[in-house]
Structures are given as structure tokens and as C-alpha cells.
Design a protein around this motif. Structure first.
Motif, PDB file in Angstrom:
ATOM      1  N   LEU A   1       0.799  -1.171  -0.014  1.00  0.00           N
ATOM      2  CA  LEU A   1      -0.040  -0.041  -0.049  1.00  0.00           C
ATOM      3  C   LEU A   1       1.073   1.265  -0.013  1.00  0.00           C
ATOM      4  O   LEU A   1       0.798   2.318  -0.711  1.00  0.00           O
ATOM      5  N   ILE A   2       1.771   1.417   0.644  1.00  0.00           N
ATOM      6  CA  ILE A   2       2.946   2.209   0.717  1.00  0.00           C
ATOM      7  C   ILE A   2       3.656   2.346  -0.579  1.00  0.00           C
ATOM      8  O   ILE A   2       3.711   3.744  -1.009  1.00  0.00           O
ATOM      9  N   TRP A   3       3.923   1.490  -1.154  1.00  0.00           N
ATOM     10  CA  TRP A   3       4.470   1.640  -2.513  1.00  0.00           C
ATOM     11  C   TRP A   3       3.558   1.881  -3.571  1.00  0.00           C
ATOM     12  O   TRP A   3       3.977   2.881  -4.342  1.00  0.00           O
ATOM     13  N   HIS A   4       2.413   1.561  -3.632  1.00  0.00           N
ATOM     14  CA  HIS A   4       1.255   2.136  -4.500  1.00  0.00           C
ATOM     15  C   HIS A   4       1.191   3.562  -4.441  1.00  0.00           C
ATOM     16  O   HIS A   4       0.758   4.536  -5.238  1.00  0.00           O
ATOM     17  N   GLN A   5       0.978   4.046  -3.062  1.00  0.00           N
ATOM     18  CA  GLN A   5       1.013   5.566  -2.940  1.00  0.00           C
ATOM     19  C   GLN A   5       2.214   6.504  -3.320  1.00  0.00           C
ATOM     20  O   GLN A   5       1.959   7.424  -3.804  1.00  0.00           O
ATOM     21  N   MET A   6       3.431   5.742  -3.034  1.00  0.00           N
ATOM     22  CA  MET A   6       4.270   6.532  -3.625  1.00  0.00           C
ATOM     23  C   MET A   6       4.561   6.397  -5.049  1.00  0.00           C
ATOM     24  O   MET A   6       4.885   7.409  -5.946  1.00  0.00           O
TER      25      MET A   6
END
Length: 323
Positions: A220-225
Motif C-alpha cells: 500500500l505504501i508502494w502504490h501510494q509512492m
């Protein structure tokens, strides 16, 4: 130049033009990335502001404030901070206890192996006893250090420290936290993370042993980045600051050591947003900030009132809401 050992790597320009996305250690290119990149602290970096001893806490806080105009926090990372911080010190002490017990067990195994070898090699008893006593002394010393780390602050002072750090994090991240994903968007990202578990792809592969839905947090952090880089990055490097260096997570391992941002993530970020993806630790950030304050940049004339004599390189805002 900034040290590159261990956990920082990215692509060089010649590799980019040749289509090779492999990682390498180029201090100059890293310096350019850090000069113009967006800094994204992982949840563990913000939580370390609670866990670190006062002097190191002040250093990390100061470093984050130095780059605050280029700081952005994914919503998922901030959610993890908010969820953990009510019991952050209890969690910290529990982690220390678990590590201490694990290390003690390893010392016991090592003592068993050493005793076996001493017997097989017919080592004189005084020499063998000296080795065993040295191992036990090292084990005891480690346990004493671990115990002291878990009980450094009296209860009343700890509550004040937690309140002060909470205010500091809130100030640091005000207007710098991404918006929460829409429900359909989040569901799509979770589905992608589930595929990454099956395919053993980063960043979820490193957390495949965790329970649902925690195993998907990093994805989820990756997709937000990725979304931030597409919408606001303008091709600037995306610099993740983390101490999460598990294999098949944010970093790639070479010779059993973390060697830099995982090449699959580097490739994915480049394809999605045309940005480099760089992984650094807090220590690299501290080194970078130290250089910012001690290096005279003669090419920066015109950036400040004393520009005619050369100035320290300022960290200028590169985020949309500061432009």
C-alpha cells in the motif's frame, strides 16, 4: 562524498540509456538524487523518534526538519504510526526482550559447539574454560545492554517524552501526508499485493509470512509512492528512508547483504513515473544533512544574501504545495 555502503543504490545514466536497470554504487549520482529528490520516511523512521536515546532522537529530528520542504509521508505509513504509537514503548520493550532471548539462545548453542570442539581437539582444560567463560561474559554483557535499552526512561519522564515526540511528529508531517486511497483503489492495490505474494515479488514478498492484512502494508505504501510520483514527482527521485532491509522487500541482497533498492521496484517506478527509486537509511540522511552544512557550493551563487562569497547549499522546496 556520502558513503554508499550497505543500503543505497540506484541506476547510473549509462545503464539507463542502454536499458540496463541494474543497481550500482555511484556516490555522485546518489548526491544528485538526494539534492533533487523527495524524501519519504517509512513508518519505522518516524517511530524511531520515540525509541532512540535523546541525543540520537535529536539528530534524526533535526535531519528530518532540514529536508522538511521536500518531505512527504504516504497515508499508509502515517496510519501505521498512529496505530502503533499509543503503545510504542511497550512494543519497543517487547521487541528488545524477544531479541535478547533469541541472542541468548544463540550463545547457548555456540557454547555447546565450542565445548564439543574443545573436547574433540583435546584442548587443555584451562584454555577451554577461558573460552567458555569469555562467551558467557559476552552473553551477560549483551543482556545488560539490552535491559538498559528497555528501561532507560522513568515512567513519568517517558510519558512526557511520548507527548513531546507526538507533537514533534505532528508538526513535522502537517500538510505533508498523502490522502487516503479510495475504497476501490485500495481494493485494487490489495489484489496486486496478493499476486506479489504468489509471485514472490517485492515489496510484499518480504512480508509473506505475516497475517492478513498486515502483509500488504508495504505494498500500500508502494502504490501510494507510485501515485505521488506520477502526479507530483515530475521525474524527481523518490527517496525512501527506512530501516526495513528485509530481503525481497524494499532492497535487493547481494552476497547476503542489502545492496540497494530492489531492481524490480526501480524498474516499476521508472516505468510508472519516470523517476528513480532510491532506498537509504537514517544514517545516510544524517550524513547528507551534515554535508549540506559543511560544504561550500561555489556553483550556488545567487541563492542567498551572501551569494557573492558562496553559500551553503539550501534545501529548496520541490513539492507542489510549496511552489
Amino acid at each position: 562524498m556520502l558513503g554508499m555502503e550497505g543500503s543505497v543504490a540506484h541506476r547510473n545514466e549509462s545503464a539507463e540509456h542502454s536499458g540496463d536497470r541494474s543497481l550500482h554504487f555511484d556516490p555522485f549520482t546518489l548526491r544528485v538524487d538526494l539534492d533533487f529528490g523527495v524524501f519519504i520516511p517509512d513508518a519505522n523512521i518516524l517511530l524511531d523518534l520515540y525509541r532512540l536515546p535523546p541525543h540520537h532522537r535529536a539528530e534524526l529530528s533535526d535531519a528530518l526538519w532540514t529536508v522538511v520542504d521536500r518531505l512527504w509521508v504516504p497515508h499508509q505509513a502515517m496510519s501505521e504510526v498512529l496505530n502503533v504509537r499509543p503503545g510504542v514503548m511497550e512494543t519497543f520493550r517487547r521487541e528488545i526482550g524477544n531479541r535478547s532471548r533469541a541472542v541468548a539462545a544463540d550463545y547457548d548453542k555456540l557454547e555447546f559447539l565450542v565445548r564439543r570442539d574443545m573436547r574433540e581437539w583435546r584442548i587443555d582444560k584451562p584454555d577451554a574454560d577461558h573460552v567458555i567463560l569469555s562467551l558467557r561474559a559476552a552473553k551477560l554483557h549483551y543482556q545488560q545492554i539490552a535491559d538498559s535499552r528497555g528501561n532507560e526512561v522513568p515512567a513519568q519522564a517517558e510519558q512526557k517524552m511520548i507527548a513531546d515526540v507526538t507533537k514533534e511528529i505532528d508538526r513535522l508531517t502537517t500538510e505533508r501526508v498523502g490522502a487516503p486511497p479510495e475504497e476501490q483503489e485500495r481494493a485494487r492495490w490489495i489484489k496486486d499485493s496478493q499476486r506479489r505474494v504468489v509471485d514472490r515479488r517485492p515489496p510484499t514478498a518480504a512480508d509473506r509470512g505475516k497475517r492478513e492484512p498486515i502483509r500488504h502494508n508495504d505494498c500500500l505504501i508502494w502504490h501510494q509512492m507510485l501515485k505521488f510520483a506520477r502526479e507530483h514527482g515530475r521525474g524527481r527521485p523518490i527517496v525512501l528512508i527506512t530501516r526495513d532491509l528485509k530481503e525481497d522487500g524494499w532492497v535487493e541482497y547481494r552476497d547476503r547483504r542489502p545492496s540497494g533498492a530492489h531492481p524490480l521496484l526501480v524498474e516499476e517506478m521508472h516505468a510508472a513515473a519516470g523517476s528513480r527509486f532510491v532506498v537509504i537509511t537514517a544514517q545516510h540522511l544524517l550524513s547528507y544533512v551534515h554535508e549540506q552544512r559543511t560544504t561550500l557550493w561555489r556553483g550556488d551563487r545567487g541563492w542567498g544574501p551572501d551569494a557573492d562569497q558562496g553559500t551553503l547549499r539550501p534545501i529548496r522546496s520541490l513539492l507542489p504545495w510549496n511552489e
